[in-house]
Design a protein around this motif. Structure first.
Motif, PDB file in Angstrom:
ATOM      1  N   ALA A 253       0.834  -1.203   0.000  1.00  0.00           N
ATOM      2  CA  ALA A 253       0.000   0.000   0.000  1.00  0.00           C
ATOM      3  C   ALA A 253       0.866   1.251   0.000  1.00  0.00           C
ATOM      4  N   ILE A 254       1.944   1.229   0.803  1.00  0.00           N
ATOM      5  CA  ILE A 254       2.855   2.387   0.845  1.00  0.00           C
ATOM      6  C   ILE A 254       3.480   2.613  -0.521  1.00  0.00           C
ATOM      7  N   LYS A 255       3.959   1.543  -1.137  1.00  0.00           N
ATOM      8  CA  LYS A 255       4.579   1.657  -2.462  1.00  0.00           C
ATOM      9  C   LYS A 255       3.585   2.208  -3.479  1.00  0.00           C
ATOM     10  N   MET A 256       2.364   1.683  -3.452  1.00  0.00           N
ATOM     11  CA  MET A 256       1.337   2.148  -4.383  1.00  0.00           C
ATOM     12  C   MET A 256       1.047   3.632  -4.184  1.00  0.00           C
ATOM     13  N   LEU A 257       0.923   4.065  -2.941  1.00  0.00           N
ATOM     14  CA  LEU A 257       0.653   5.475  -2.664  1.00  0.00           C
ATOM     15  C   LEU A 257       1.785   6.361  -3.157  1.00  0.00           C
ATOM     16  N   GLU A 258       3.007   5.997  -2.844  1.00  0.00           N
ATOM     17  CA  GLU A 258       4.146   6.849  -3.189  1.00  0.00           C
ATOM     18  C   GLU A 258       4.401   6.896  -4.688  1.00  0.00           C
ATOM     19  N   GLU A 259       3.904   5.911  -5.425  1.00  0.00           N
ATOM     20  CA  GLU A 259       4.060   5.916  -6.885  1.00  0.00           C
ATOM     21  C   GLU A 259       2.898   6.624  -7.584  1.00  0.00           C
ATOM     22  N   THR A 260       1.921   7.088  -6.807  1.00  0.00           N
ATOM     23  CA  THR A 260       0.784   7.795  -7.393  1.00  0.00           C
ATOM     24  C   THR A 260       1.208   9.186  -7.848  1.00  0.00           C
ATOM     25  N   PRO A 261       0.966   9.568  -9.108  1.00  0.00           N
ATOM     26  CA  PRO A 261       1.332  10.916  -9.569  1.00  0.00           C
ATOM     27  C   PRO A 261       0.702  11.988  -8.699  1.00  0.00           C
ATOM     28  N   GLY A 262       1.519  12.977  -8.296  1.00  0.00           N
ATOM     29  CA  GLY A 262       1.018  14.067  -7.472  1.00  0.00           C
ATOM     30  C   GLY A 262       0.825  13.695  -6.020  1.00  0.00           C
ATOM     31  N   PHE A 263       1.420  12.556  -5.595  1.00  0.00           N
ATOM     32  CA  PHE A 263       1.233  12.069  -4.225  1.00  0.00           C
ATOM     33  C   PHE A 263       1.563  13.136  -3.183  1.00  0.00           C
ATOM     34  N   GLU A 264       2.691  13.816  -3.333  1.00  0.00           N
ATOM     35  CA  GLU A 264       3.127  14.781  -2.328  1.00  0.00           C
ATOM     36  C   GLU A 264       2.190  15.984  -2.227  1.00  0.00           C
ATOM     37  N   GLU A 265       1.379  16.199  -3.251  1.00  0.00           N
ATOM     38  CA  GLU A 265       0.468  17.342  -3.251  1.00  0.00           C
ATOM     39  C   GLU A 265      -0.902  16.990  -2.685  1.00  0.00           C
ATOM     40  N   GLU A 266      -1.069  15.751  -2.240  1.00  0.00           N
ATOM     41  CA  GLU A 266      -2.353  15.311  -1.683  1.00  0.00           C
ATOM     42  C   GLU A 266      -2.149  14.953  -0.211  1.00  0.00           C
ATOM     43  N   PRO A 267      -2.413  15.900   0.707  1.00  0.00           N
ATOM     44  CA  PRO A 267      -2.164  15.643   2.127  1.00  0.00           C
ATOM     45  C   PRO A 267      -2.853  14.395   2.654  1.00  0.00           C
ATOM     46  N   HIS A 268      -4.043  14.073   2.117  1.00  0.00           N
ATOM     47  CA  HIS A 268      -4.760  12.900   2.611  1.00  0.00           C
ATOM     48  C   HIS A 268      -3.988  11.630   2.288  1.00  0.00           C
ATOM     49  N   LEU A 269      -3.411  11.561   1.092  1.00  0.00           N
ATOM     50  CA  LEU A 269      -2.624  10.385   0.730  1.00  0.00           C
ATOM     51  C   LEU A 269      -1.360  10.294   1.567  1.00  0.00           C
ATOM     52  N   VAL A 270      -0.730  11.426   1.807  1.00  0.00           N
ATOM     53  CA  VAL A 270       0.470  11.436   2.647  1.00  0.00           C
ATOM     54  C   VAL A 270       0.133  10.953   4.054  1.00  0.00           C
ATOM     55  N   ALA A 271      -1.018  11.406   4.574  1.00  0.00           N
ATOM     56  CA  ALA A 271      -1.432  10.993   5.920  1.00  0.00           C
ATOM     57  C   ALA A 271      -1.685   9.481   5.969  1.00  0.00           C
ATOM     58  N   LEU A 272      -2.298   8.929   4.916  1.00  0.00           N
ATOM     59  CA  LEU A 272      -2.505   7.477   4.863  1.00  0.00           C
ATOM     60  C   LEU A 272      -1.172   6.746   4.865  1.00  0.00           C
ATOM     61  N   ARG A 273      -0.226   7.224   4.059  1.00  0.00           N
ATOM     62  CA  ARG A 273       1.099   6.599   4.013  1.00  0.00           C
ATOM     63  C   ARG A 273       1.751   6.596   5.393  1.00  0.00           C
ATOM     64  N   ASP A 274       1.649   7.727   6.087  1.00  0.00           N
ATOM     65  CA  ASP A 274       2.277   7.829   7.406  1.00  0.00           C
ATOM     66  C   ASP A 274       1.636   6.855   8.400  1.00  0.00           C
ATOM     67  N   ARG A 275       0.313   6.706   8.321  1.00  0.00           N
ATOM     68  CA  ARG A 275      -0.361   5.744   9.208  1.00  0.00           C
ATOM     69  C   ARG A 275       0.081   4.317   8.894  1.00  0.00           C
ATOM     70  N   LEU A 276       0.230   4.014   7.631  1.00  0.00           N
ATOM     71  CA  LEU A 276       0.677   2.677   7.235  1.00  0.00           C
ATOM     72  C   LEU A 276       2.095   2.406   7.716  1.00  0.00           C
ATOM     73  N   LYS A 277       2.946   3.420   7.635  1.00  0.00           N
ATOM     74  CA  LYS A 277       4.335   3.258   8.082  1.00  0.00           C
ATOM     75  C   LYS A 277       4.413   2.974   9.577  1.00  0.00           C
ATOM     76  N   LYS A 278       3.426   3.466  10.327  1.00  0.00           N
ATOM     77  CA  LYS A 278       3.394   3.203  11.763  1.00  0.00           C
ATOM     78  C   LYS A 278       2.856   1.810  12.093  1.00  0.00           C
TER      79      LYS A 278
END
Length: 617
Positions: A253-278
């Motif tokens: 899931a983390i890999k999929m999120l980080e490979e999504t175009p414009g990922f860094e510009e979508e705070p909600h996606l970044v927040a999901l990634r951070d929760r997954l990393k925890k």
């Protein structure tokens, strides 16, 4: 409006041979109004409009408001007209369209009930009532209502351009209703059957994936969502991240999120990634109830209908119904706001953006779009407030600071714009290359207009290193040097290069002519200045420059005509108008001499006379 922002406008869907948006759209939800009340129409095909006796005023006012997309006023006027005739289906359906477009859903629901009770339910009235059934959780009643509806071929309000076009929509609604009624197997089978419709597979598979996940079949959902044609949009990405997490595949899931175009510009996606990393297991809440699924059906169709340079008005109705079913569905709020902006209804759009912020869903890309729309609507105060809010919420976003700097610069707040560009450039970094050229250029303008030309010149030259063929930068630097009387030969070459790049640009031609003027080469200045005036006949400053050049070339009568023309175009600054009056009174030579003797300014500005005043002398 970008494809990214219309996040459910599935690219694969519109790329499928034979697909058209109309083929999937719901039928026309309101009868087409006559060209004028009582006007001539094709008798064989025209649908009757209302009789206007006794209601002509409110009816015509409603029509005018509807043409202007003023939905609230249109609804009020149509309802006022209905006090004269509360049984006319044309007035009722028009009022219903306006009420839903304005977001007045309770009034719309009440009107839909009235129309049904009178036996005059239109397609939109039936759609509104189905939505109410879904909101109430009356799923079997919704299934029954869809099953009992007359087939499209017998409905007199179906859009003939897309015969049967509403069938896919109805079937998708029915499938979610079946799921709500506890018939999961039938619901999934219904979605699978719909996937056989040519061109509909990506859209249907997305909803099938949501339905599978809703009943706990996460492996089946992931298999569908990994197909980018079905899940390559923000809601699909979120849903798949949740599905993968439920499958204990957080790393995927983390890999999929980080490979999504414009990922860094979508705070909600970044927040999901951070929760997954925890190590958190994300709940699947993309669809919590069948009503959420049905809301996404509305949203899907709204996105398809809006995905054009000229969005279908039905897109707004579908987006409104999506928000009505699922008030916390941010994508529905966003597309509603963007459509309202496109239709010029900024106050209504702001309500949707406010709702997004209350949901904690301030998306930078959406806010930048909003700021741009407010700016184009000349609502600079509102745009500036939005830019300040964006930079406060996301201080790490360089584009937010650039947007703020641009707004301040457009309002001549040049000194205030400089720190905004400073911040943007610091966030972009020194190694970003091409990404730095625009904020360098913009900051250069703000510095030059703030009287800090050495710093401005450094920015312009740095921007030119990044983009040597930028006509804007070449022209601005060249004109600035000419205006200061510095490095005139280089300035002339810079402007000539800009002209080569944009030979028909009136501003650049004006700069070239003015460079010749400042160098005393008046005859050479005439031709480019005449081309500039031809390109920008309505610009006061360009006409003023033309007058100066004619005067110095010995063509005094023509100069006076150009100065009069410049005055008639109402110069932005009163000092400019005063200087033109002085040139008309005393000639350019005397004005220049007076300015030289007085440190570059006219000694006593002449009061501007109005045409009425001049006739009294």
């Amino acid at each position: 409006m970008t494809t990214r922002l219309l996040s459910l406008a599935l690219i694969a869907l519109t790329a499928t041979p034979g697909f058209t948006g109309a083929a999937l759209a719901a039928p026309s939800l309101a009868q087409k109004a006559p060209s004028a009340p009582g006007g001539p129409e094709d008798k064989a095909t025209a649908k009757p409009g209302p009789e206007t006796h006794g209601l002509a005023g409110p009816y015509l006012a409603a029509r005018q408001a509807a043409i202007a997309n003023d939905y609230r006023s249109a609804a009020d006027y149509y309802l006022q007209a209905m006090t004269q005739d509360d049984t006319d289906p044309f007035l009722q359906d028009s009022a219903l369209v306006a009420l839903i477009s304005a977001g007045e859903m309770e009034r719309a629901g009440a009107l839909a009930v009235t129309m049904t009770d009178q036996g005059r339910a239109t397609e939109l009235a039936r759609l509104m009532q189905r939505t109410e059934l879904a909101r109430a959780g009356r799923w079997q009643d919704l299934v029954n209502a869809i099953d009992k509806a007359p087939p499209p071929s017998t409905r007199d309000d179906v859009d003939e351009v897309a015969p049967g076009g509403n069938q896919l929509f109805d079937k998708m609604m029915r499938a979610w209703a079946l799921l709500g009624a506890g018939n999961a197997r039938q619901a999934l089978s219904a979605f699978e059957e719909m996937g056989k419709v040519r061109g509909a597979r990506p859209m249907v598979n997305y909803h099938l994936a949501l339905a599978k996940a809703a009943v706990g079949d996460y492996e089946g959902a992931d298999k569908l969502l990994e197909d980018k044609s079905a899940g390559a949009h923000i809601l699909g990405v979120i849903a798949r991240a949740q599905v993968l997490s439920q499958l204990e595949r957080n790393a995927d899931a983390i890999k999929m999120l980080e490979e999504t175009p414009g990922f860094e510009e979508e705070p909600h996606l970044v927040a999901l990634r951070d929760r997954l990393k925890k190590g958190e297991t994300l709940p699947f809440d993309s669809v919590r109830t069948p009503a959420d699924g049905l809301a996404q059906v509305y949203l899907t169709f709204a996105s398809v209908l809006a995905n054009s340079d000229d969005p279908d008005p039905l897109a707004l109705i579908h987006a409104r119904l999506a928000s009505y079913l699922a008030p916390d569905l941010g994508e529905a709020r966003l597309i509603t706001a963007q459509l309202l902006q496109g239709f010029g209804q900024f106050d209504l759009a702001e309500q949707e953006f406010d709702a997004l912020r209350e949901l904690g869903d301030m998306r930078p890309i959406a806010e930048l779009s909003r700021i741009d729309a407010l700016t184009r609507a000349d609502r600079l105060d509102d745009a500036e407030k939005a830019a300040l809010s964006l930079t406060a919420a996301h201080p790490e976003l360089a584009q937010g600071w650039i947007a703020l700097g641009d707004l301040l610069r457009q309002q001549d707040k040049f000194a205030q714009a400089i720190p905004a560009y400073d911040k943007a450039l610091s966030l972009i970094g020194t190694k970003a290359g091409e990404a730095r050229w625009f904020p360098l250029y913009a900051r250069g303008i703000a510095l030059e207009r703030s009287g800090q030309f050495p710093k401005a010149e450094a920015d312009f030259r740095a921007a030119l290193k990044l983009r040597p063929d930028s006509a804007q930068v070449l022209n601005y630097l060249g004109y600035s040097l000419v205006d200061r009387g510095e490095k005139l030969d280089e300035a002339l070459n810079l402007i000539k290069r800009a002209v080569e790049l944009r030979p028909d640009d009136g501003y650049i031609l004006d700069s070239l002519a003015w460079a010749y003027y400042r160098m005393g080469r008046y005859d050479e200045a005439v031709a480019p200045m005449e081309k500039a005036v031809s390109a920008m006949a309505g610009d006061s400053l360009v006409n003023d420059h033309m007058g100066d050049i004619y005067w110095m070339a010995g063509r005094h009568r023509e100069a006076e005509i150009q100065w009069q023309r410049a005055l008639s175009l109402k110069p932005e600054q009163e000092s400019e108008a005063q200087r033109i009056h002085a040139k008309l009174d005393r000639g350019l030579d005397k004005v220049l001499a007076e300015e030289k003797a007085n440190g570059g300014k006219l000694p006593t500005p002449r009061a501007t006379q109005t045409p009425a005043d001049s006739t009294k002398n």
